[in-house]
Design an enzyme around this catalytic site. Structure first.
Site, short mmCIF file in Angstrom:
data_model
loop_
_atom_site.label_atom_id
_atom_site.label_comp_id
_atom_site.label_asym_id
_atom_site.label_seq_id
_atom_site.Cartn_x
_atom_site.Cartn_y
_atom_site.Cartn_z
N GLU A 160 0.78 -1.32 0.24
CA GLU A 160 -0.03 -0.19 0.08
C GLU A 160 1.03 1.10 -0.05
O GLU A 160 2.07 1.25 1.08
CB GLU A 160 -0.66 0.09 1.26
N CYS A 204 3.79 8.75 0.66
CA CYS A 204 3.82 7.90 2.35
C CYS A 204 4.15 6.35 1.07
O CYS A 204 3.99 5.45 0.30
CB CYS A 204 2.89 7.92 2.84
N CYS A 210 4.26 -6.36 8.92
CA CYS A 210 5.55 -5.57 9.47
C CYS A 210 5.84 -5.95 11.00
O CYS A 210 4.59 -7.20 11.57
CB CYS A 210 5.27 -4.30 10.11
N CYS A 255 3.23 -2.15 16.31
CA CYS A 255 2.96 -1.73 16.99
C CYS A 255 0.79 -1.60 17.48
O CYS A 255 0.00 -2.35 16.98
CB CYS A 255 2.81 -0.22 16.78
N CYS A 306 -1.80 -0.09 15.25
CA CYS A 306 -1.36 -0.12 14.23
C CYS A 306 -1.41 -1.31 13.02
O CYS A 306 -1.13 -2.83 13.68
CB CYS A 306 0.23 0.22 13.61
N GLY A 356 5.38 -1.28 7.10
CA GLY A 356 7.35 -1.55 7.30
C GLY A 356 7.94 -1.19 8.66
O GLY A 356 7.67 0.37 8.65
N GLU A 357 8.58 -1.80 8.56
CA GLU A 357 9.71 -1.10 9.58
C GLU A 357 11.39 -0.56 8.48
O GLU A 357 11.82 -1.76 8.27
CB GLU A 357 9.98 -1.70 11.17
N SER A 397 11.45 6.48 8.54
CA SER A 397 10.88 6.99 9.59
C SER A 397 11.51 5.60 10.42
O SER A 397 10.75 4.58 9.91
CB SER A 397 9.43 6.87 9.94
N SER A 446 9.76 6.99 15.90
CA SER A 446 8.14 6.92 16.53
C SER A 446 8.56 6.81 17.95
O SER A 446 8.72 5.11 18.45
CB SER A 446 7.62 5.79 16.02
N LEU A 447 8.16 7.68 18.69
CA LEU A 447 8.82 7.74 20.05
C LEU A 447 6.69 7.44 20.99
O LEU A 447 7.28 5.94 21.40
CB LEU A 447 8.66 9.00 19.88
N HIS A 448 6.34 7.55 20.87
CA HIS A 448 4.56 7.03 21.56
C HIS A 448 4.98 7.41 22.79
O HIS A 448 4.38 6.91 22.69
CB HIS A 448 4.85 5.74 20.83
N ASN A 459 -5.96 7.45 14.59
CA ASN A 459 -6.90 6.44 13.76
C ASN A 459 -7.29 4.65 13.69
O ASN A 459 -6.79 4.02 14.38
CB ASN A 459 -6.21 6.36 12.24
N CYS A 506 -2.46 7.18 8.83
CA CYS A 506 -1.60 6.57 9.78
C CYS A 506 -1.92 5.13 10.30
O CYS A 506 -2.53 5.68 11.06
CB CYS A 506 -1.08 7.94 10.15
S1 SF4 Z 1 3.45 1.33 13.51
FE1 SF4 Z 1 5.17 1.07 11.73
S2 SF4 Z 1 6.78 0.04 13.00
FE2 SF4 Z 1 4.24 -0.24 13.84
S3 SF4 Z 1 3.39 -2.00 12.99
FE3 SF4 Z 1 2.98 -0.31 12.19
S4 SF4 Z 1 4.27 -0.16 10.70
FE4 SF4 Z 1 5.08 -1.49 11.96
#
Ligand code: SF4
Length: 372
Positions: free
Chosen positions: A87, A111, A118, A122, A125, A176-177, A208, A231-233, A307, A350
């Site tokens: 995507e 993006c 991934c 998270c 996500c 993905g990372e 990122s 991506s601190l969070h 989201n 996001c």
């Molecule tokens: S936010 Fe990014 S790192 Fe975290 S699961 Fe989703 S795609 Fe992977």
């Protein structure tokens, strides 16, 4: 099939078929400056040469299965040759003229995805719920940019200055990372920043990461001409390990040391990304911790309202609390922006990439359950 992004393969092909060196430049200009996605569109080559070329090379190594669009975004669902779905999202940024009130398209951001699914997982996500399905090859990542630029060419044509509309910023914030697929991501960054290919400045390419030591160390050593978003969070290890399960293996202290190292080596600031989830990481106390963590650090904090996703029981923070949270962090002399949410209507926002796949998975899981 070889990719036309592979300069060496193209050079070998030219030598084998005894063509003039300038033919390479013609092909690469067509791809990287005129955004063609089909060899047949390279009209500077003869019909026979186009046929010869397309027997050996391709430009786009996937097919576009679906395009979902609203006023703010265009989401592409690409099917790879091995059946996976990538995507990619175009985001349109508008500018309002304060005197006339006329709204005009100002710039477009793309993006892109570096993996399918991934492994980081998270909890907010939807991509993470799919697990890691595949590392994308650099040609599959680059082709997302070419395809998007070709789409913009068809949709928007030329700007007032006569140049073609194309993506101005590229962010590795899709599926993905990126640092878990570093060799491919590095190569793509080199293409994007090269004058010969895309010619994007370091401010316009952002990688990122959720924080992967080994990848970050390589990224810092290579000092790629791109920006870094972390991506601190969460401002403490315990909360972070809850929101970003992979963070159990990478302590926040060590990651912040790496951020400081990045600033020192690159002389650029870090963009800290922070998804705002109600009653999880949005309290006043957490805001104070975050302020203390980021004060005296060269960076910019982006607050991103969460989201909604299928089968994830989380909620976005109250808008008033987000403003309050921002004020508290700012009181520590940290620059903070509340990110405008784009693409919710078509699930392009996001943390929502893979929405359709996750919904499908959920449907199957529900129908497989024994009936009561
Ligand atoms: S936010 Fe990014 S790192 Fe975290 S699961 Fe989703 S795609 Fe992977």
């Amino acid at each position: 099939m070889y990719s036309l992004f592979d300069h060496e393969a193209l050079e070998a092909f030219r030598t084998e078929h005894k063509r003039q060196p300038y033919r390479i430049r013609q092909i690469e200009t067509a791809i990287f400056h005129q955004w063609i996605k089909d060899i047949d569109e390279i009209t500077t080559l003869s019909k026979d040469d186009r046929k010869l070329l397309s027997d050996t090379f391709d430009v786009i190594p996937f097919t576009c299965e679906k395009i979902l669009e609203d006023e703010e975004t265009t989401k592409f669902l690409f099917r790879t040759t091995d059946g996976k779905v990538i995507e990619t999202v175009l985001m349109y940024h508008y500018h309002t003229n304060e005197d006339t009130g006329v709204i005009k398209l100002n710039r477009v951001t793309l993006c892109i995805s570096s993996q399918v699914g991934c492994a980081v997982g998270c909890i907010f996500c939807v991509t993470g719920t799919l697990g890691l399905l595949k590392n994308l090859h650099r040609t599959e990542i680059l082709a997302q940019v070419i395809y998007a630029n070709n789409y913009l060419k068809q949709k928007l044509g030329k700007k007032e200055d006569g140049s073609l509309w194309s993506v101005r910023n590229v962010v590795f914030m899709g599926m993905g990372e990126p640092l878990m697929n570093y060799p491919n991501v590095k190569k793509v960054c080199e293409f994007l920043s090269s004058e010969y290919y895309f010619g994007l400045s370091s401010k316009r390419i952002t990688v990122s990461t959720s924080g992967v030591y080994q990848g970050l160390e390589k990224f810092i050593t290579d000092n790629l001409p791109v920006s870094l978003a972390f991506s601190l969070h969460a401002p403490n290890q315990e909360l972070r390990a809850h929101l970003v399960p992979m963070a159990k293996f990478y302590t926040l202290d060590k990651l912040m040391e790496l951020m400081d190292e990045y600033v020192r080596v690159s002389d650029r600031q870090v963009f800290y990304e922070y998804v705002m989830i109600r009653d999880e990481n949005d309290t006043d106390e957490v805001a104070h911790q975050l302020g203390r963590l980021l004060r005296n650090r060269r960076g910019h904090l982006n607050l991103i309202p969460y989201n909604q996703n299928p089968a994830i029981d989380l909620h976005e923070s109250d808008p008033e609390q987000i403003k309050r949270f921002k004020k508290i962090v700012e009181s520590y002399d940290v620059t903070v922006t509340i990110r405008q949410n784009m693409g919710r209507k078509e699930k392009s926002a996001c943390g929502q990439l893979g929405y359709e796949a996750a919904q499908e998975k959920l449907k199957h899981a529900t129908s497989d359950q024994p009936k009561q």
